[in-house]
Design a protein around this motif. Structure first.
Motif, short mmCIF file in Angstrom:
data_model
loop_
_atom_site.label_atom_id
_atom_site.label_comp_id
_atom_site.label_asym_id
_atom_site.label_seq_id
_atom_site.Cartn_x
_atom_site.Cartn_y
_atom_site.Cartn_z
N ALA A 63 5.09 -0.39 7.42
CA ALA A 63 5.68 -1.66 7.00
C ALA A 63 6.96 -1.94 7.76
O ALA A 63 7.18 -3.05 8.26
N LEU A 64 7.83 -0.92 7.87
CA LEU A 64 9.10 -1.11 8.59
C LEU A 64 8.86 -1.43 10.05
O LEU A 64 9.55 -2.29 10.64
N LYS A 65 7.90 -0.76 10.67
CA LYS A 65 7.60 -1.04 12.07
C LYS A 65 7.14 -2.49 12.26
O LYS A 65 7.58 -3.18 13.17
N THR A 66 6.25 -2.92 11.38
CA THR A 66 5.73 -4.28 11.51
C THR A 66 6.81 -5.32 11.21
O THR A 66 6.91 -6.35 11.88
N LEU A 67 7.62 -5.05 10.20
CA LEU A 67 8.72 -5.97 9.88
C LEU A 67 9.68 -6.09 11.04
O LEU A 67 10.20 -7.18 11.34
N MET A 117 13.12 -5.28 4.45
CA MET A 117 13.60 -4.00 4.98
C MET A 117 14.77 -3.48 4.14
O MET A 117 14.85 -2.29 3.84
N ALA A 118 15.65 -4.40 3.76
CA ALA A 118 16.77 -4.00 2.90
C ALA A 118 16.26 -3.54 1.53
O ALA A 118 16.74 -2.56 0.97
N ASN A 119 15.25 -4.25 1.01
CA ASN A 119 14.68 -3.87 -0.29
C ASN A 119 14.08 -2.46 -0.24
O ASN A 119 14.22 -1.68 -1.17
N ILE A 120 13.39 -2.17 0.87
CA ILE A 120 12.81 -0.83 1.02
C ILE A 120 13.94 0.20 1.10
O ILE A 120 13.82 1.31 0.57
N GLY A 121 15.03 -0.19 1.75
CA GLY A 121 16.18 0.70 1.81
C GLY A 121 16.75 1.02 0.44
O GLY A 121 17.29 2.12 0.21
N VAL A 122 16.63 0.06 -0.49
CA VAL A 122 17.10 0.30 -1.86
C VAL A 122 16.15 1.25 -2.59
O VAL A 122 16.58 2.20 -3.24
N LYS A 123 14.85 0.97 -2.47
CA LYS A 123 13.87 1.74 -3.22
C LYS A 123 13.62 3.13 -2.64
O LYS A 123 13.46 4.10 -3.37
N ASP A 124 13.53 3.19 -1.32
CA ASP A 124 13.14 4.45 -0.67
C ASP A 124 14.05 4.75 0.52
O ASP A 124 13.63 4.64 1.69
N PRO A 125 15.29 5.09 0.25
CA PRO A 125 16.18 5.44 1.36
C PRO A 125 15.77 6.77 1.99
O PRO A 125 15.11 7.59 1.36
N GLY A 126 16.15 6.96 3.23
CA GLY A 126 15.92 8.25 3.86
C GLY A 126 14.68 8.35 4.71
O GLY A 126 14.35 9.43 5.21
N ILE A 127 13.94 7.24 4.91
CA ILE A 127 12.77 7.28 5.79
C ILE A 127 13.26 7.38 7.23
O ILE A 127 14.09 6.57 7.68
N MET A 136 0.82 -1.22 0.00
CA MET A 136 0.00 0.00 0.00
C MET A 136 0.84 1.26 0.00
O MET A 136 0.31 2.37 -0.05
N GLY A 137 2.17 1.10 0.07
CA GLY A 137 3.05 2.27 0.08
C GLY A 137 3.19 2.91 1.44
O GLY A 137 3.81 3.98 1.57
N GLN A 138 2.66 2.28 2.48
CA GLN A 138 2.78 2.80 3.84
C GLN A 138 4.07 2.21 4.45
O GLN A 138 4.05 1.31 5.28
N LEU A 139 5.19 2.76 3.99
CA LEU A 139 6.48 2.15 4.29
C LEU A 139 6.89 2.29 5.75
O LEU A 139 7.55 1.41 6.30
#
Length: 820
Positions: free
Chosen positions: A416-420, A440-450, A410-413
């Motif tokens: 998502a990170l909290k739940t992961l 979590m690593a994949n999200i770090g690739v796509k959307d760094p800086g959260i 859903m794009g609620q990253l």
């Protein structure tokens, strides 16, 4: 002969028909237990000396749906016999017709018709408490008692034959004790006692209770007891075919036991068997539902839907109707008929909106359905209800992981990170924890800086340093599928950071180690993409060696399948520039096969033909050009003109000068190229010169030089040099030596760089010497020849000069001159 088919008999011996026929006409008024007011006609099936054997056969016929019963007759000198009958009919003809039908069905081989008593007057001989005969007639009445009470009555009738017998008294006491344990749930103790009872004497009630003990113990998880229960119930059905209720109960428990063993096909057959044989049984509704469930378990979803819908229609108020509604939705979801699934799920939720009442497995299936169909909001609702209702459920880990995946989709990253991180914290070492770290690593690739509080959420380093995460995880895993996943994800991370060389090497490793892996196609695409970025950079710098290196370190088929036209063309061109003409031709040829319908095919064919020309493969070059020749207006005009020009070059190389001149003339005649084709005009002039058309050649050489002097077009030095040399050759051959010498000298003012151009400059210097010699200026001729010998240091030119000088001297002395 016997009346009844032998495979259907359970007694030891069957009375022959002839013996029965001999005695039925004897007076037997005192042999019947009472006198009937009315008489009926029945089909006589068999006669037994053993009452138990007669009862067994009669019960077997009842289970098959026939109205069977027994009567006792006292035959003089033979004693008491038990006759087995089917049906009671008011007249003999009806009974005869019924018998004939039984023979037609193969149930009987033969039969006779006898008179029988009314049903409620059939007497059963009893014994009193002292063991004496009791002649009181006790009519057999139908009772609505459960199977347990019926069996106890049967045991009581048997064991009370002689209460003075101490063994019988002990047996009765043991049975009562076993029943007490059974009803109290002490199944192991009851089982031991029932076994002891049947070791002394086969006792049907004890055998039935023993099967029930195995069944109840099997419900606690002991698979051995489950198997024993199946065997016991099968033996009971075979040896003691009781009432329909008893038989349906046994079959149901066999089927249910199979489900506990996960023998779904066997369970399916038993549930279907029960529904077919005992459609009025109290176990039929549950068996119908379970038939659908077993079809679901065996992935026969269409058949499962049919059974669930049948259950809903026949039992709209049944206890399984809600489960049946949801099960139909589950089946449609498994079949990917999501619209139908939505309808059934929606109807079920309207009828039973209270989510807290939905069974655990149904909640999970609902959530998984919406997760699978991308309706993550709805999926989250069911997953959260599941976690609230079953906080210690065995599926909590997977449910929490799917919640995280839903947030990610859903794009609620942040969520998502909290739940992961919760999955990583609560279930360390699990597959879900490992996959959560990977995501979590994949999200770090796509959307760094959260921005998230690292001190609250464990595992956030996976998000912060994805490349390091992939490398560390890969080093610890023995799971090849997961190792492939990590290498693939690492490549994504490297591309994201624009580390194309490392990404290229990473995908090469992926495809080498996992040539048939699940990321094969995606890995090939990403390899070609990263190779493209490298090739663009190297080609722009004219680093053809580096481009060739990328090519030779890749799978050619992967590049051809996934690369774009421009990237592949740069590879072929780089191979050509490197002098690897065979490789270049082969590569361009495969590009032609891949891009056969591409509008850029003409340029590719032309480039391949040029390479064939450079390799001296003139016929191959001509074949490739045939598809381009004449496309001045129909296709790319520039390519069509270049093709005709190359035809001219091929003809010139083959000595077909007139043909070559024709091609060059055609190019020069094309609109808009007059001032842009000095090199072509120069080749046209060369063809005319070689044909001896010096005047025409002179005109064209001068036009080339005039265009160059006007600055209308930038020219390479060889074009200018060749034109001056061509002028010199034309003037020399026309005997205008004085005019030819300056032209040759002009051709030497910009010496070329290649060996071939150097060779031509030497010929110009040689011709200068020849020109001076023909003008009689021997000093200047000797000077030119001396320069030629000294500059080249070549034995070839020394010998050429010596030969020419000797020939010239001989001609001057004796007249005539061969060289001219």
């Amino acid at each position: 002969m016997t009346f009844f088919r032998s495979e259907m008999l359970h007694g030891k011996f069957l009375m022959l028909l002839i013996l029965t026929a001999l005695f039925i006409f004897l007076s037997g008024s005192g042999s019947y237990c009472g006198e009937a007011e009315d008489e009926y006609y029945s089909v006589h099936v068999a006669s037994y000396k053993s009452f138990n054997d007669a009862a067994t056969l009669s019960n077997s016929l009842k289970t098959q749906g026939y109205d069977s019963f027994c009567e006792t007759v006292n035959i003089p000198k033979k004693g008491k016999w038990r006759r087995v009958f089917i049906g009671r009919y008011k007249n003999r003809d009806d009974a005869l017709k019924a018998g004939e039908k039984l023979v037609g069905k193969g149930i009987l081989k033969d039969f006779i018709i006898l008179k029988t008593k009314p049903e409620n007057k059939i007497a059963v001989p009893r014994r009193d408490t002292e063991g004496n005969k009791n002649t009181t007639l006790l009519p057999v009445l139908k009772r609505k008692t459960d199977s347990l009470k019926t069996e106890e009555i049967a045991l009581s009738n048997e064991t009370h034959k002689d209460k003075t017998n101490p063994d019988l008294k002990a047996g009765m006491k043991l049975y009562d004790s076993a029943m007490n344990d059974f009803t109290s749930g002490r199944y192991k103790n009851a089982l031991i006692k029932f076994k002891e009872i049947i070791e002394t004497k086969k006792n049907e009630p004890a055998i039935r209770r023993m099967a029930d003990c195995y069944y109840s113990l099997g419900k606690k998880g002991n698979k051995q007891h489950v198997s024993e229960a199946i065997d016991q119930y099968r033996d009971i059905i075979r040896n003691y075919p009781g009432t329909k209720k008893e038989n349906s109960r046994a079959i149901y428990r066999i089927a249910e036991s199979y489900t506990r063993l996960n023998f779904h096909y066997e369970a399916l057959m038993e549930f279907k068997n029960l529904c077919l044989k005992y459609p009025e049984s109290e176990y039929m509704p549950e068996s119908l539902y379970m038939t659908g469930k077993m079809y679901y378990k065996t992935k026969k979803f269409s058949k499962a839907i049919k059974k669930f819908k049948e259950y809903i229609k026949r039992f709209p108020d049944g206890k399984r109707v809600r489960d049946a509604y949801f099960s139909v939705g589950n089946c449609y979801s498994q079949m990917c008929q999501f619209n139908d699934a939505e309808i059934w799920y929606g109807n079920a939720l309207k009828k039973w909106p209270a989510m807290e009442d939905i069974p655990e497995d149904t909640l999970l299936k609902l959530g998984s359905h919406y997760f699978k169909t991308g309706k993550y909001d709805s999926a989250l609702g069911f997953f959260f209800v599941y976690l609230n209702l079953f906080p210690d459920g065995k599926h909590c880990r997977d449910t929490l992981y799917k919640i995280a995946r839903s947030f990610e989709a859903m794009g609620q990253l942040r969520s998502a990170l909290k739940t992961l991180s919760l999955v990583v914290e609560r279930y360390p070492g699990s597959v879900e924890a490992r996959d959560s770290a990977l995501i979590m690593a994949n999200i770090g690739v796509k959307d760094p800086g959260i921005k998230l509080p690292l001190y609250i959420l464990p595992g956030m380093n996976y998000y912060e340093n994805p490349v390091e995460t992939y490398e560390k995880m890969a080093g610890k895993l023995s799971d090849l599928d997961m190792e492939e996943e990590l290498i693939f994800r690492k490549g994504d991370a490297l591309i994201k950071r624009k580390k194309y060389r490392e990404a290229f090497d990473n995908y090469c490793l992926l495809l080498a180690n996992f040539p048939y892996g699940k990321h094969k196609k995606a890995g090939e695409r990403k390899l070609a993409w990263s190779a493209g970025r490298l090739i663009d950079d190297f080609y722009s710098k004219k680093d053809y060696i580096a481009v060739s290196d990328v090519y030779f370190n890749s799978d050619k088929d992967v590049l051809l399948k996934n690369g774009d036209f421009d990237m592949l063309f740069k590879i072929g061109s780089s191979l050509k520039e490197m002098g690897l003409l065979a490789h270049a031709t082969g590569f361009f040829g495969e590009m032609i096969n891949v891009f056969g319908k591409d509008k850029r095919l003409s340029g590719l064919l032309l480039e391949t033909a040029k390479i064939d020309y450079d390799r001296g493969c003139y016929e191959d070059a001509k074949k490739r050009l045939k598809g381009l020749h004449g496309k001045h207006m129909g296709g790319d005009k520039g390519i069509a003109i270049a093709a005709v020009n190359l035809f001219g070059d091929i003809s010139y190389k083959k000595g077909l000068l007139k043909e070559a001149a024709g091609f060059y003339s055609k190019v020069l005649g094309s609109a808009g190229v007059e001032n842009q084709m000095s090199d072509v005009r120069g080749k046209y002039a060369d063809s005319l010169r070689e044909m001896g058309l010096y005047s025409s050649a002179l005109i064209n050489y001068k036009r080339v030089l005039r265009n160059c002097d006007s600055g209308a077009q930038k020219h390479f030095a060889p074009v200018i040099m060749d034109s001056y040399e061509g002028l010199g050759d034309c003037l020399y051959n026309k005997g205008k030596y004085q005019q030819a010498i300056p032209m040759y000298e002009r051709s030497l003012m910009n010496p070329g760089e290649s060996a071939s151009e150097g060779e031509q400059n030497m010929w110009a210097l040689f011709n200068i010497g020849r020109g001076y010699a023909n003008l009689g200026n021997k000093p200047m001729a000797d000077k030119s020849f001396s320069l030629l010998k000294g500059d080249t240091g070549s034995e070839f030119w020394s010998r050429v000069v010596d030969y020419y000088t000797a020939d010239k001297n001989w001609a001057d002395k004796y007249g005539g001159y061969i060289g001219d």
